[in-house]
Scaffold this active site. Structure first.
Site, PDB file in Angstrom:
ATOM      1  N   LYS A   1       0.950  -1.030  -0.375  1.00 39.82           N
ATOM      2  CA  LYS A   1       0.228  -0.275  -0.036  1.00 39.82           C
ATOM      3  C   LYS A   1       0.978   0.797   0.252  1.00 39.82           C
ATOM      4  O   LYS A   1       1.012   2.129  -0.671  1.00 39.82           O
ATOM      5  CB  LYS A   1      -0.990  -0.008   1.110  1.00 39.82           C
ATOM      6  CG  LYS A   1      -1.906  -1.292   0.901  1.00 39.82           C
ATOM      7  CD  LYS A   1      -2.747  -1.158   2.143  1.00 39.82           C
ATOM      8  CE  LYS A   1      -2.071  -0.241   3.753  1.00 39.82           C
ATOM      9  NZ  LYS A   1      -1.457  -2.054   4.134  1.00 39.82           N
TER      10      LYS A   1
ATOM     11  N   ARG B   1      -9.226   1.771   8.595  1.00 44.04           N
ATOM     12  CA  ARG B   1      -8.806   0.086   9.132  1.00 44.04           C
ATOM     13  C   ARG B   1     -10.090  -0.591   9.506  1.00 44.04           C
ATOM     14  O   ARG B   1      -9.981  -1.614  10.066  1.00 44.04           O
ATOM     15  CB  ARG B   1      -7.549  -0.088   9.916  1.00 44.04           C
ATOM     16  CG  ARG B   1      -6.180  -0.278   9.045  1.00 44.04           C
ATOM     17  CD  ARG B   1      -4.849  -0.350  10.100  1.00 44.04           C
ATOM     18  NE  ARG B   1      -4.228  -0.748  10.129  1.00 44.04           N
ATOM     19  CZ  ARG B   1      -3.143  -0.149   9.665  1.00 44.04           C
ATOM     20  NH1 ARG B   1      -2.538   1.124   9.005  1.00 44.04           N
ATOM     21  NH2 ARG B   1      -1.442  -0.721   9.233  1.00 44.04           N
TER      22      ARG B   1
ATOM     23  N   ARG C   1      12.368  -5.361   5.419  1.00 45.17           N
ATOM     24  CA  ARG C   1      12.264  -3.865   5.257  1.00 45.17           C
ATOM     25  C   ARG C   1      12.632  -3.382   6.336  1.00 45.17           C
ATOM     26  O   ARG C   1      13.214  -4.097   7.481  1.00 45.17           O
ATOM     27  CB  ARG C   1      10.562  -3.211   5.483  1.00 45.17           C
ATOM     28  CG  ARG C   1      10.748  -2.172   5.145  1.00 45.17           C
ATOM     29  CD  ARG C   1       8.904  -1.566   4.894  1.00 45.17           C
ATOM     30  NE  ARG C   1       8.057  -2.248   6.531  1.00 45.17           N
ATOM     31  CZ  ARG C   1       6.873  -1.886   6.301  1.00 45.17           C
ATOM     32  NH1 ARG C   1       6.186  -1.386   4.960  1.00 45.17           N
ATOM     33  NH2 ARG C   1       6.049  -1.791   7.468  1.00 45.17           N
TER      34      ARG C   1
ATOM     35  N   ARG D   1      11.208  -1.404  11.880  1.00 48.34           N
ATOM     36  CA  ARG D   1      10.387  -0.877  12.582  1.00 48.34           C
ATOM     37  C   ARG D   1       9.654  -2.598  13.566  1.00 48.34           C
ATOM     38  O   ARG D   1       9.951  -3.243  13.255  1.00 48.34           O
ATOM     39  CB  ARG D   1       9.347  -1.170  11.892  1.00 48.34           C
ATOM     40  CG  ARG D   1       8.422  -0.010  11.093  1.00 48.34           C
ATOM     41  CD  ARG D   1       7.740   0.565  10.300  1.00 48.34           C
ATOM     42  NE  ARG D   1       6.231  -0.109  10.874  1.00 48.34           N
ATOM     43  CZ  ARG D   1       5.415   0.085   9.871  1.00 48.34           C
ATOM     44  NH1 ARG D   1       5.429   0.509   8.502  1.00 48.34           N
ATOM     45  NH2 ARG D   1       4.296  -0.606  10.369  1.00 48.34           N
TER      46      ARG D   1
ATOM     47  N   ARG E   1      -0.411  -8.402  13.815  1.00 54.09           N
ATOM     48  CA  ARG E   1      -1.070  -7.477  12.540  1.00 54.09           C
ATOM     49  C   ARG E   1      -2.082  -8.449  11.479  1.00 54.09           C
ATOM     50  O   ARG E   1      -2.591  -7.431  11.502  1.00 54.09           O
ATOM     51  CB  ARG E   1       0.739  -6.883  11.489  1.00 54.09           C
ATOM     52  CG  ARG E   1       1.139  -5.789  12.329  1.00 54.09           C
ATOM     53  CD  ARG E   1       2.189  -5.454  12.144  1.00 54.09           C
ATOM     54  NE  ARG E   1       2.373  -5.300  10.684  1.00 54.09           N
ATOM     55  CZ  ARG E   1       3.285  -4.490  10.542  1.00 54.09           C
ATOM     56  NH1 ARG E   1       4.634  -4.279  10.884  1.00 54.09           N
ATOM     57  NH2 ARG E   1       2.785  -3.457   9.523  1.00 54.09           N
TER      58      ARG E   1
HETATM   59  P1  AMP Z   1       1.246   0.742   8.735  1.00 52.54           P
HETATM   60  O1  AMP Z   1       2.389   2.021   8.695  1.00 52.54           O
HETATM   61  O2  AMP Z   1      -0.109   1.481   8.558  1.00 52.54           O
HETATM   62  O3  AMP Z   1       1.573  -0.320   8.999  1.00 52.54           O
HETATM   63  O4  AMP Z   1       0.771   1.218  10.601  1.00 52.54           O
HETATM   64  C1  AMP Z   1       1.964   0.858  12.350  1.00 52.54           C
HETATM   65  C2  AMP Z   1       0.614   1.006  13.041  1.00 52.54           C
HETATM   66  O5  AMP Z   1      -0.111   2.196  12.958  1.00 52.54           O
HETATM   67  C3  AMP Z   1      -0.304  -0.378  13.217  1.00 52.54           C
HETATM   68  O6  AMP Z   1      -0.120  -1.520  12.769  1.00 52.54           O
HETATM   69  C4  AMP Z   1      -1.765   0.996  13.850  1.00 52.54           C
HETATM   70  O7  AMP Z   1      -1.039   0.180  15.314  1.00 52.54           O
HETATM   71  C5  AMP Z   1      -1.209   2.050  14.282  1.00 52.54           C
HETATM   72  N1  AMP Z   1      -2.564   2.033  13.098  1.00 52.54           N
HETATM   73  C6  AMP Z   1      -1.731   2.882  11.403  1.00 52.54           C
HETATM   74  N2  AMP Z   1      -3.048   3.287  10.814  1.00 52.54           N
HETATM   75  C7  AMP Z   1      -4.194   3.095  11.712  1.00 52.54           C
HETATM   76  C8  AMP Z   1      -5.651   3.295  11.776  1.00 52.54           C
HETATM   77  N3  AMP Z   1      -5.796   3.637  11.132  1.00 52.54           N
HETATM   78  N4  AMP Z   1      -6.220   3.053  12.799  1.00 52.54           N
HETATM   79  C9  AMP Z   1      -5.464   2.392  13.804  1.00 52.54           C
HETATM   80  N5  AMP Z   1      -4.329   1.955  14.273  1.00 52.54           N
HETATM   81  C10 AMP Z   1      -3.861   2.468  13.101  1.00 52.54           C
END
Ligand code: AMP
Length: 225
Positions: A13, A88, A127, A160, A171
């Site tokens: 994404k 999400r 990553r 990360r 996740r």
């Molecule tokens: P990402 O970088 O999109 O993989 O997001 C990393 C982490 O941020 C996720 O595993 C969640 O803990 C939090 N996060 C990001 N976007 C959301 C969202 N829309 N709703 C809730 N938690 C989020």
């Protein structure tokens, strides 16, 4: 253009949202990036979010919805946006609908990226990211020129905390229970377009290009027929 990208972690994404946002001169809005900035700042929200993010769980809906509302007011978002990692949950999707309605705006489309478990694990465990400029690398597939250093800004690359095998599995579980229902939600709106996130970046970009042409988002160029 106003586009939402949904899909499991590791579907690509972020990579494609960056490309699409450049292509359509739209703001790339990634809630994960916004949250990581708050964590780095050491703000109160950041402290609360960090523990949840490190476990691979979702931060509260109200927190991300508030962040999106603020982000929509920034000038670059006025031309359009590509939402990456938001919504999400169904609750977030409903809040987004209400927000867009209040702004008299509509989504143009939702790109749903599918991906197999083996590809997710391979991509995320290799990553490396730059927290300063958001660039993303892979130790085998997209290595930086100097190991551990970002090509774009020269900062240190990190793995990360949530890209470790156990947290990746959590996740993916969270995706199945909280985010997968969005596929139904957006299918009902007629906005959903599904693409194969197992494809590497370039072949998927070609698929997406054809899709935009089919949807009338881009003019058909002679070379891409
Ligand atoms: P990402 O970088 O999109 O993989 O997001 C990393 C982490 O941020 C996720 O595993 C969640 O803990 C939090 N996060 C990001 N976007 C959301 C969202 N829309 N709703 C809730 N938690 C989020």
């Amino acid at each position: 253009m106003r586009i939402v990208m949904i899909g499991p972690p590791g579907a690509g994404k972020g990579t494609h949202a960056k490309i699409i946002s450049k292509q359509f001169s739209a703001a790339h809005i990634a809630t994960g990036d916004l949250l990581r900035i708050k964590v780095q700042d050491g703000s109160e929200i950041g402290k609360r979010a960090k523990a949840v993010m490190d476990k691979g769980e979702l931060v509260p809906d109200t927190m991300v919805i508030e962040m999106i509302k603020e982000r929509f007011h920034e000038s670059d978002a006025q031309k359009g946006f590509v939402l990456d990692g938001f919504p999400r949950t169904v609750e977030q999707a409903e809040a987004l609908d209400a927000l867009l309605k209040s702004l008299r705006l509509k989504l143009d489309g939702v790109i749903n990226m599918t991906v197999s478990e083996a590809v997710v694990i391979r991509r995320l465990s290799g990553r490396r990211v730059c927290l300063k400029c958001g660039a993303s690398y892979h130790i085998k597939n997209i290595p930086s020129k100097r190991e551990g250093i970002c090509d774009a800004c020269g900062s240190e690359l990190i793995q990360r905390k949530d890209d470790t095998p156990e947290t990746i599995l959590e996740r993916m579980r969270v995706y199945e229970s909280r985010t997968r229902p969005l596929i139904d939600y957006y299918t009902k709106t007629g906005l959903l377009q599904t693409v194969d996130g197992d494809l590497e970046v370039e072949p998927l970009q070609k698929v997406l290009q054809k899709l935009y042409e089919k949807l009338g988002w881009l003019k058909v160029s002679a070379s891409s027929k």
